[in-house]
Design an enzyme around this catalytic site. Structure first.
Site, short mmCIF file in Angstrom:
data_model
loop_
_atom_site.label_atom_id
_atom_site.label_comp_id
_atom_site.label_asym_id
_atom_site.label_seq_id
_atom_site.Cartn_x
_atom_site.Cartn_y
_atom_site.Cartn_z
N ASP A 216 -1.75 11.01 -2.98
CA ASP A 216 -0.88 9.54 -3.56
C ASP A 216 -0.61 10.10 -4.36
OD1 ASP A 216 -3.15 8.86 -4.66
OD2 ASP A 216 -3.14 6.55 -4.47
N ALA B 126 3.13 6.32 -7.99
CA ALA B 126 4.21 6.42 -8.54
C ALA B 126 4.63 5.89 -10.23
CB ALA B 126 4.66 5.78 -7.97
N GLY C 218 1.88 3.28 -2.95
CA GLY C 218 1.37 3.20 -3.37
C GLY C 218 2.09 3.73 -4.91
N SER C 219 2.37 2.35 -5.26
CA SER C 219 2.97 2.26 -6.63
C SER C 219 2.21 2.79 -7.80
CB SER C 219 3.04 0.34 -6.64
OG SER C 219 2.44 -0.13 -7.09
N SER C 220 1.08 2.61 -7.44
CA SER C 220 0.63 2.81 -9.47
C SER C 220 1.08 3.93 -9.42
CB SER C 220 -0.84 1.95 -8.61
OG SER C 220 -1.73 0.94 -8.83
N GLY D 225 0.89 -0.95 0.54
CA GLY D 225 -0.33 -0.37 0.47
C GLY D 225 0.89 1.11 0.09
#
Ligand code: MEV
Length: 300
Positions: free
Chosen positions: A132, A91, A87-89, A85
């Protein structure tokens, strides 16, 4: 020509869920980064290495629709997992858009990048405040209002945080839907919870700038009580929070949508190792990352 960018993940400090309903939140970027490279090529190609293709494809098509793109670009992404969780998407989206902006010479500023990245995330996910996305683009520690109505960088010292992962993957979209149901069923009660969270978030904004960790810790505890009332906490989160608190943390709370992922605790240097040991002893995983990290940037 080849451009490489990187963008950070995030940790929600205060105000999750309430931020979706027009209240402020506080978020900090972390030094776990996604890397994206974009290179002129004969045809379009995307090498994802684990990134969610929906976000990358939506970012490319939104950039193309708004600013235009040459026929061929070779895109490559690599980075951290979506498991915890962080926030890779968001980023990845920030990294892709910045790379395309540099490669095409458009040189979008942060606000233009934010608007396109936020639209991209909404296209894929349907709902979300965009906090995010702001963390991935601006970096640092931000005071944020939904949709980027306010994105205010705060001059703060790094926070002495301990992060404990529950081992449970949270589903943000489902949790937001659950909270929306609650809001529909009990609008006044839930509205009062959001107002209370907004008030303590404003207080935390001041106290974080002052570095008054004792008070910030107390505010985390209050925020956690309201999240519990909203029904988004989880037994595993509660046990890690209790372990941190009973080993001297100033305060602790879940971070993000709840229902799994991570908790955060604010600690003194003296108590850090006791808190980390206690979290590990009951099956949590301590994640060592720095907060207040730099936003999306071109890597040389
Ligand atoms: C999820 O990490 C935080 C929420 O407030 C959703 C959002 O702000 O987009 C629940």
């Amino acid at each position: 020509m080849k451009i490489t960018t990187s963008a950070p993940g995030k940790i929600m400090l205060f105000g999750e869920h309430a931020v979706v309903y027009g209240r402020p939140c506080l978020v900090t970027a972390i030094d776990t980064r996604v890397t994206v490279s974009a290179e002129d090529a004969e045809a379009m190609s995307v090498d994802l290495s684990g990134a969610d293709p929906r976000f990358v494809n939506a970012a490319v098509s939104n950039f193309r629709d708004t600013y235009g793109l040459p026929k061929g670009i070779a895109l490559k992404t690599s980075g951290f997992s979506s498991q915890m969780g962080f926030g890779s998407s968001s980023a990845v989206v920030a990294g892709v858009l910045q790379a395309l902006s540099e490669l095409t010479g458009k040189k979008l500023d942060n606000k233009k990048l934010f608007d396109l990245a936020y639209k991209t995330v909404l296209d894929v996910q349907g709902k979300g405040s965009g906090f995010d996305v702001a963390a991935a683009i601006y970096g640092g520690t931000l005071y944020f209002m939904t949709g980027g109505k306010i994105i205010e960088p705060l001059a703060v010292k790094d926070m002495p945080l301990v992060i404990g992962y529950t081992g449970v993957k949270a589903d943000t979209v489902t949790l937001m839907a659950q909270v929306a149901e609650k809001m529909k069923a009990q609008p006044e009660r839930v509205g009062r919870i959001y107002d209370a969270i907004a008030k303590l978030t404003e207080d935390a904004k001041v106290k974080i700038k002052e570095g008054d960790w004792e008070r910030v810790g107390r505010l985390m505890d209050f925020n956690q009580e309201y999240l519990r009332d909203l029904g988004v906490s989880l037994e595993k989160l509660e046990s890690l929070i209790l372990a941190a608190k009973s080993n001297g943390a100033y305060g602790a709370k879940l971070s993000g949508a709840g229902g799994g992922d991570c908790m955060i605790a604010l600690v003194s240097d003296k108590n850090r190792s006791a808190v980390e040991t206690a979290i590990t002893a009951i099956g949590g995983q301590v994640i060592h990352i720095k907060n207040n990290a730099a936003g999306v940037r071109v890597e040389l």
